[in-house]
Design an enzyme around this catalytic site. Structure first.
Site, PDB file in Angstrom:
ATOM      1  N   HIS A  55     -73.781  99.140 -19.110  1.00 51.22           N
ATOM      2  CA  HIS A  55     -75.162  99.506 -19.398  1.00 51.22           C
ATOM      3  C   HIS A  55     -75.882  98.346 -20.079  1.00 51.22           C
ATOM      4  O   HIS A  55     -75.243  97.408 -20.574  1.00 51.22           O
ATOM      5  CB  HIS A  55     -75.243 100.766 -20.268  1.00 51.22           C
ATOM      6  CG  HIS A  55     -74.318 100.789 -21.457  1.00 51.22           C
ATOM      7  ND1 HIS A  55     -74.378  99.861 -22.454  1.00 51.22           N
ATOM      8  CD2 HIS A  55     -73.307 101.626 -21.784  1.00 51.22           C
ATOM      9  CE1 HIS A  55     -73.458 100.134 -23.363  1.00 51.22           C
ATOM     10  NE2 HIS A  55     -72.767 101.199 -22.977  1.00 51.22           N
TER      11      HIS A  55
HETATM   12  P1  TYD Z   1     -70.606 105.353 -23.782  1.00 51.52           P
HETATM   13  O1  TYD Z   1     -71.976 104.797 -23.984  1.00 51.52           O
HETATM   14  O2  TYD Z   1     -70.229 105.726 -22.383  1.00 51.52           O
HETATM   15  O3  TYD Z   1     -69.538 104.363 -24.382  1.00 51.52           O
HETATM   16  P2  TYD Z   1     -69.225 102.851 -23.928  1.00 51.52           P
HETATM   17  O4  TYD Z   1     -70.493 102.097 -24.069  1.00 51.52           O
HETATM   18  O5  TYD Z   1     -68.198 102.374 -24.860  1.00 51.52           O
HETATM   19  O6  TYD Z   1     -68.707 102.870 -22.532  1.00 51.52           O
HETATM   20  O7  TYD Z   1     -70.454 106.622 -24.731  1.00 51.52           O
HETATM   21  C1  TYD Z   1     -69.436 107.575 -24.576  1.00 51.52           C
HETATM   22  C2  TYD Z   1     -69.947 108.922 -25.067  1.00 51.52           C
HETATM   23  O8  TYD Z   1     -70.229 108.889 -26.459  1.00 51.52           O
HETATM   24  C3  TYD Z   1     -71.227 109.344 -24.381  1.00 51.52           C
HETATM   25  O9  TYD Z   1     -71.156 110.743 -24.150  1.00 51.52           O
HETATM   26  C4  TYD Z   1     -72.315 109.088 -25.388  1.00 51.52           C
HETATM   27  C5  TYD Z   1     -71.588 109.232 -26.712  1.00 51.52           C
HETATM   28  N1  TYD Z   1     -72.093 108.336 -27.773  1.00 51.52           N
HETATM   29  C6  TYD Z   1     -72.783 108.863 -28.850  1.00 51.52           C
HETATM   30  O10 TYD Z   1     -73.008 110.087 -28.948  1.00 51.52           O
HETATM   31  N2  TYD Z   1     -73.216 108.026 -29.820  1.00 51.52           N
HETATM   32  C7  TYD Z   1     -72.995 106.694 -29.766  1.00 51.52           C
HETATM   33  O11 TYD Z   1     -73.404 105.944 -30.695  1.00 51.52           O
HETATM   34  C8  TYD Z   1     -72.290 106.141 -28.633  1.00 51.52           C
HETATM   35  C9  TYD Z   1     -72.039 104.661 -28.519  1.00 51.52           C
HETATM   36  C10 TYD Z   1     -71.857 107.011 -27.668  1.00 51.52           C
END
Ligand code: TYD
Length: 141
Positions: A55
């Site tokens: 992302h």
């Molecule tokens: P995600 O953005 O997919 O993690 P990464 O960037 O490491 O791949 O996030 C995983 C899950 O956690 C998603 O359901 C969103 C949630 N999340 C939060 O609620 N707060 C946060 O600060 C983060 C980073 C993720």
């Protein structure tokens, strides 16, 4: 479109070591951490097959630190890519807004600490690569 070299920075934190061990400090709004730290999270238990991230963020700046183990980060600004290995607890990777990132190749002992400039808001995450490229073209951000 910004030059990719202006969108990330490798940070070397001071290691305040003595005979008792090491200590690294990350202070918000300092030379090394250019933003107020509004959120931290950490990622562990991801194995070498997993790709995370995938992302870009419209508003949030990040600093990534592998406080244990190692991982790799692939940065992409739609024009160029860079691969950075995070392999030292005193090494940080600053990632600016609108830079696409993949995290992968996590070692079994990897604990990836992330400092973020903003509270979590799913609306400011761009998770569709084609949309990301489109937004860059329009220079919306
Ligand atoms: P995600 O953005 O997919 O993690 P990464 O960037 O490491 O791949 O996030 C995983 C899950 O956690 C998603 O359901 C969103 C949630 N999340 C939060 O609620 N707060 C946060 O600060 C983060 C980073 C993720």
């Amino acid at each position: 479109m910004r030059n990719i070299e202006d969108m990330y920075r490798i940070i070397e934190f001071d290691e305040l070591g003595d005979e008792r061990g090491n200590l690294v400090v990350a202070e918000g709004e300092s030379d090394l951490v250019p933003f107020l730290i509004n959120r931290i999270f950490y990622i562990y238990g991801s194995d070498s097959q997993v790709v995370r991230g995938q992302h870009a963020n419209k508003k949030t700046q990040f600093i990534l630190i592998n406080v244990s183990g190692t991982s790799k980060v692939k940065l992409d600004n739609g024009k160029e890519t860079r691969i950075i290995e995070l392999n030292k607890p005193k090494m940080g990777l600053f990632i600016d807004t609108m830079l696409w990132k993949d995290m992968y190749d996590f070692s079994p002992d990897s604990v990836l600490l992330v400092l973020a400039s903003e509270h979590y808001d799913s609306e400011e995450y761009i998770r569709d690569y084609d949309k990301y490229i489109e937004m860059l073209k329009n220079e919306e951000v």
